[in-house]
Structures are given as C-alpha cells and as structure tokens.
Scaffold this active site. Structure first.
Site, PDB file in Angstrom:
ATOM      1  CG  ASP A 122      -1.725   1.220   1.396  1.00 31.39           C
ATOM      2  OD1 ASP A 122      -2.393   1.605   0.421  1.00 31.39           O
ATOM      3  OD2 ASP A 122      -1.690   1.827   2.484  1.00 31.39           O
TER       4      ASP A 122
ATOM      5  CG  ASP B 251      -1.366   7.893   1.004  1.00 30.81           C
ATOM      6  OD1 ASP B 251      -0.407   8.686   1.025  1.00 30.81           O
ATOM      7  OD2 ASP B 251      -2.225   7.883   0.105  1.00 30.81           O
TER       8      ASP B 251
ATOM      9  CG  ASP C  36      -2.005   2.525   6.446  1.00 32.25           C
ATOM     10  OD1 ASP C  36      -2.341   3.632   6.896  1.00 32.25           O
ATOM     11  OD2 ASP C  36      -2.235   2.179   5.265  1.00 32.25           O
TER      12      ASP C  36
END
Length: 259
Positions: free
Chosen positions: A58, A60, A222
C-alpha cells in the site's frame, strides 16, 4: 505454520536489509528470541510464505506516513462544504481512521455528501486533493523503505504499489518520496480496477502484474479497508502501525503488525 515462519525469519534476518522497516515485521525474530506464544498470538489464518517471491505495498501509511495530511485535508474540505455534517464539528482522527482511511475518495465523498450531484462530488474531490498537496510538501518515506526495496532488488524480488489513492495523488506522493520512476508506470490504482479496496481486486491485479503466486508474497497495509483487501486476495499481510494499533490491524485481518 510456525516452522515456516521461523525459516522465513532466519532467511530474511541473514540478509542485509534494514530492521527499521517492514521485514523487521515480527518475522525477523531469531529462534532464540521468538516464542510460540508470541508468534501464534499475532497470527491469523494465512500462512507466511516459505520463499518470498513478491512484495505488494500500500502507499499512504505504509511507504509514507501521509495519512495525517489526508485527514487534515478531508477535515477542512468537509467543513468548507457542509455546515451540518458531524453536527458542524470537525471530524476527529479516530473517526477518520474508523472508516475513511484506506477508502477511495469517491466512496468517502459520496457517503458524506449523498445529496450532491456527480459534478459536485468531483469538485469536492479536487478540493481535497489540492489541500492534500498543499499540506504534504514535506513528506518523507518511512525509515528503512529504500533499504528494504534495495534488498528486494538484490534478491530479485519484485515489488509493486497497490493504492486506493487517485492516480494524480499517487503520482504526486511517489514523486515526493523519490519512488515515481520505480513505481509510477506500473502501480495499481483501486479506482481503475473492477472494484477498489476493500475488495480484493486491486491486490489480485497486483499479483498478476508481478507474476507471482499469492502463497509466495506478502502485502503491507495500514488501514482496515486495505487489510480486508489484501487478506481477501489471500495474501499474508503485515500491518504497519502508523495509524491503527496492533489489535485493530489484527482484527481487520492482518497476520502480523509492526510499529
């Protein structure tokens, strides 16, 4: 199983790569430091790969801690466009992380402003992304990212970015952290897939592009939506605690989590 986990830990620990980033990923306990209780308590059902053949990032919150800037941009954009949402009060970071983080701009904006037209939704999205770019000029990659990518290169392990960010946003972020030349042309954009995260489609597309089987790969995420996507694609998933804590990431499906 636990033996596979220890073998992978030993293999990765024996290489020259940075413990400060992802593959410190709690897989990097040597057998003398690891206990069955510690490892099993953090394990969900997907087994770790015996041989690592691909890494899916991922963006961000995983490659760069940019979620704070997205939060600030959404908070301001909502206040500018609605006097009633959330009782007219600014959203909190906890509220943002509970469902907005990792979701696509389109889904977030349509949920917050259901009464608006598609044209207005597009205008609001542009406002938010403009604010994000204004706020985030000082973004830096997470510590150890480049060292880990270099280790993957040295060991012929392909890597790819799988993000729900709009393409212009993703390109900007990758340029800011010096990773555009590597990932810009081949990154997976959730909105360009059949379905964005939390659907598994973006990670399934990522696997196709790097030509690796899911059982030989790991994903780094996240957010709740991101973990649902990667786990749904059958990927062993390492949660990065840039926003959510360990329990929240594990509940979302992550197999392990690291700070």
């Amino acid at each position: 199983n636990l033996n596979s986990q220890k073998n992978l830990a030993f293999e990765m620990r024996s290489q020259i790569f940075t413990i400060s980033f992802a593959l410190a990923m709690n897989l990097c306990y040597s057998s003398k430091h690891a206990s069955n209780e510690l490892l099993s308590s953090k394990m969900n059902k997907i087994s770790p790969p015996q041989f690592l053949r691909g890494v899916l990032f991922d963006m961000d919150g995983t490659m760069v801690d940019g979620d704070e800037y997205h939060f600030q941009a959404f908070r301001e954009t909502i206040l500018r466009n609605s006097s009633t949402y959330n009782g007219g009060k600014p959203i909190t970071i906890d509220y943002y992380r509970s469902w907005m983080s990792g979701n696509s701009n389109e889904e977030i904006i349509q949920k917050i402003f259901p009464e608006c037209s598609p044209q207005k939704w597009a205008e609001i999205a542009l406002q938010k992304e403009s604010l994000y770019r204004e706020l985030s000029t000082g973004m830096k990659p997470l510590p150890g990212l480049q060292d880990f990518i270099s280790w993957c290169d040295e060991n012929s392990i392909p890597t790819i970015v799988v993000t729900n960010a709009p393409r212009t946003d993703a390109e900007y972020t990758l340029r800011t952290i010096g990773q555009f030349e590597r990932y810009g042309a081949n990154m997976v954009i959730g909105q360009e897939c059949s379905n964005p995260k939390p659907h598994p489609a973006p990670y399934l597309e990522g696997l196709l592009r790097i030509g690796a089987e899911r059982r030989h790969c790991v994903a780094f995420e996240d957010s709740i939506n991101g973990c649902k996507s990667s786990v749904g694609a059958g990927l062993f998933t390492i949660g990065i605690e840039t926003g959510l804590n360990e329990n929240e990431l594990i509940q979302a499906g992550a197999n392990l989590s690291i700070r």
